[in-house]
Motif scaffolding. Sequence first.
Motif, short mmCIF file in Angstrom:
data_model
loop_
_atom_site.label_atom_id
_atom_site.label_comp_id
_atom_site.label_asym_id
_atom_site.label_seq_id
_atom_site.Cartn_x
_atom_site.Cartn_y
_atom_site.Cartn_z
N GLY A 248 2.31 3.16 1.21
CA GLY A 248 0.94 3.32 1.65
C GLY A 248 0.13 2.05 1.48
O GLY A 248 0.55 1.12 0.77
N ARG A 249 -1.05 2.02 2.06
CA ARG A 249 -1.87 0.80 2.02
C ARG A 249 -2.28 0.41 0.59
O ARG A 249 -2.15 -0.77 0.23
N PRO A 250 -2.77 1.35 -0.26
CA PRO A 250 -3.15 0.92 -1.62
C PRO A 250 -1.99 0.27 -2.37
O PRO A 250 -2.18 -0.72 -3.07
N GLN A 283 3.36 -5.27 10.76
CA GLN A 283 2.54 -5.52 9.59
C GLN A 283 2.40 -4.28 8.72
O GLN A 283 2.12 -3.19 9.20
N LEU A 284 2.59 -4.49 7.40
CA LEU A 284 2.33 -3.41 6.44
C LEU A 284 0.90 -3.50 5.93
O LEU A 284 0.19 -2.50 5.86
N CYS A 285 0.47 -4.70 5.53
CA CYS A 285 -0.90 -4.91 5.07
C CYS A 285 -1.18 -6.40 4.97
O CYS A 285 -0.25 -7.22 4.97
N VAL A 286 -2.45 -6.74 4.87
CA VAL A 286 -2.89 -8.13 4.71
C VAL A 286 -3.89 -8.18 3.58
O VAL A 286 -4.75 -7.30 3.44
N LEU A 287 -3.79 -9.22 2.75
CA LEU A 287 -4.72 -9.40 1.64
C LEU A 287 -5.12 -10.86 1.58
O LEU A 287 -4.26 -11.75 1.62
N ASN A 288 -6.43 -11.14 1.46
CA ASN A 288 -6.86 -12.53 1.33
C ASN A 288 -7.16 -12.86 -0.13
O ASN A 288 -7.20 -11.99 -1.00
#
Length: 583
Positions: A248-250, A283-288
Motif C-alpha cells: 500500500g501507499r503508506p 510506479q508504486l510511489c514517489v517521495l521527495n
Amino acid sequence: MPDSGDIHAVKASPRADSQVRVYAVPPRKGATPVEIVDGFLEAMTSDDANFATARTYLTPETSQKWRPEASTTVLEAAPSSGQAVTGGRDNPGIDYPLFGKQVATVDNQQAYQPVTPTDYRRTIHLSQQNGPDGKEWRIDNLPPGLVLGVSDFQRSYVSVNKYYFASGRSVVVADPVYIRQRLDPVTRMDPVTQSVKSLLEGPTNWLKPVVESPFPTGTALKEGVKTLTFDDRNALKVPLNDKASNVGRPQCIKMAAQILFTVKDVTSTRVEQVEVQRKDGSQLCVLNGGQAEEFAPDRSSSPNNQYFVDSRGQLATLPGAAKDIDEPENVPGPFGNGQLQLSAVGVARDERTAAAVSKDASKLFVSSIISDGELGDAVVESKGKDPAHRLSAPSWDGQGDLWVADRDPAHPALLRLEDGVGAPQNVKIIPGLDGAHIDALKVSADGSRIALLLAKDGKTTLKIGRVERQGPKDEPVVSVAELRPAAPQMETVTAVSWAGPSKLVVVGKESGGVQQVRYMQTDGSSLPASILPGLTQVKAVTATGDEARPLVAYSEEDGIVRLPAGANWQTLVKKGSAPVYPG
C-alpha cells in the motif's frame, strides 16, 4: 621525537588514496612460490571483476571455493609472508605463514567489527600443479575472505549508512556498513546500487533487535539491475521484484524514505526524490526530500544555540548561527538567574526545557529555560561521597526522555525519566559492566543507541549500547544491550558527543600518545583525516548532526571554543565549562 629505543623494520602499505587504482598482474611463467604468494596478496587489493586475476594464483578447486565477499580481515598494515616451510610426506608442498596485527573484521553483512589489536597468523599452502608449460606453483589452501591492510581497506571501501525504522516508531535509525568505493568486484554494482541492495537485505545483526523495515520479506532489486541512475531532475528510480508489487501507499512511502536517506549518504548528487517501481516499471510511489524529513530523528527541531555553564555556575547561551562571537546571555528561569549553581546541563531538543546537575553533583533538576519560575524539587538525588561519584551530565533522546547516571559506587545506576518528568526508571545493562561504572553518557537522537564512557582500573573506554524497549508502548521496560567498543584504539576517552546519525566526536588518547579530538564511526572504525589539531587539555565536547553547526569544546587552557566549518578554533568565552548542544 623519540631519542631512545630499538629500531624495528616495518612493512606497511602506503597511505590510503581514494584516487589510486590497483591493477592485478597474473603470475608469470615459472613463478617461484614466494612470487605466487606476494602476487596473490597484491591481487586481493584490486577491483578486477570477481577477483579474476587473484584467482589465477589459486588451483581451480580452491578458486571455486574461495569467497572473497564473505568477510574481510583488516590488519594494521599489509600482511607479511614469513619464511617458507617445506611439507613432509603427509603434507607435500610449501607453507607460507602470514603475519600481521588484526584490528577489525568486516562480516558478510558488511558490518565493521573492531577488535583489540591482536597478533594475526594464518598459513597459505602451495602445491605444484600440471599446467600447459609443465609444473607450476599454485595456492591450494588460504585464509577465508580478503586480508587487507588498513590503508588498502580505506582505499577500496567507504562507510555508508543504511536506514531502518526504530521499532514501533516513525523515526529512521542509521546502520553503518562498508561498501566498495567503485564497482563491486563480485556483483559489478556501483556504490548507489550496492547501498540499496544492502538496505533490502536487512539490518545488521547488532541493530536488528531495535529496528524494523517495511520492505516485504524477499524484496530485492529487479533481476539484472546493476546500476541505479539519477535523471535530469535528480530523481532516482528503483525497480523492485514481485515481492513488493502489492504494498500500500503508506508502506511504500516508508520504503522510499529508507532508500532516500540511504542513497543521500552515498552520492554527491543532491537526491530530490525517489520513485519506487514495480518489476514491470510501473510506479508504486514517489517521495521527495522534503517529505522524507518527517521521518528524520531531529525533525521536531534543529539546534540553533550553544549552551554552557558560565563562571558564576549559571546556564548561558550563544546563538549558534552567528558568524561573529556575541556576548552570551543567561537563559530565563532558575538555571539562569542564580537560584541554582550548576556543574553540568542537558538541554531538551525542543530547547524549551533543560535538566541541570547541582554544583556538588548531588541533585538533578528539570526546569523551563524559556520562562521565569521557581526551582522545583530535585528529580534525582545521589548519595555519592564526592562529586566524581555522584551524578553525570544528563542527556535527552529524540523522544523527549531524560537520561542520567548515578556514579555512586555503592548504588550505581543508569536512570531514565520519561518525558523528563516521570519517576526515575532503573535501566538494566545486559550483560553487566564487569566491574566498570558509567562515567558519562550521550543518547542518540533516534533514541535507539547510547554512548557510554565506562571507567575501570584508572582507564575510561567508550562503548555503544543498543536501547531496547519491551512491553506496553505507554509503559515500556527499557534496557541497554550488547555493548560494543566504539574507540578501541584509544587507551582512555575523556569526552564524547554524537556528531551525526552514526558519527561521534571523541576526545581521548592512544597508549603512549597525546590527547586527540577526532571523529569516529559508531561501529568503531576511524574516519580518514579525522583528527582535529590545535587544541589541548579538552574536558568536554559537543556537536550536532548538522555539519553547518560548529564543533564546540571546553579546554582548560582556552576556555569555551568552537570550530566552524573551514576555519580555526575560536575562543567564545574564556571562563566557562560544560558546553552542550540540545540533546
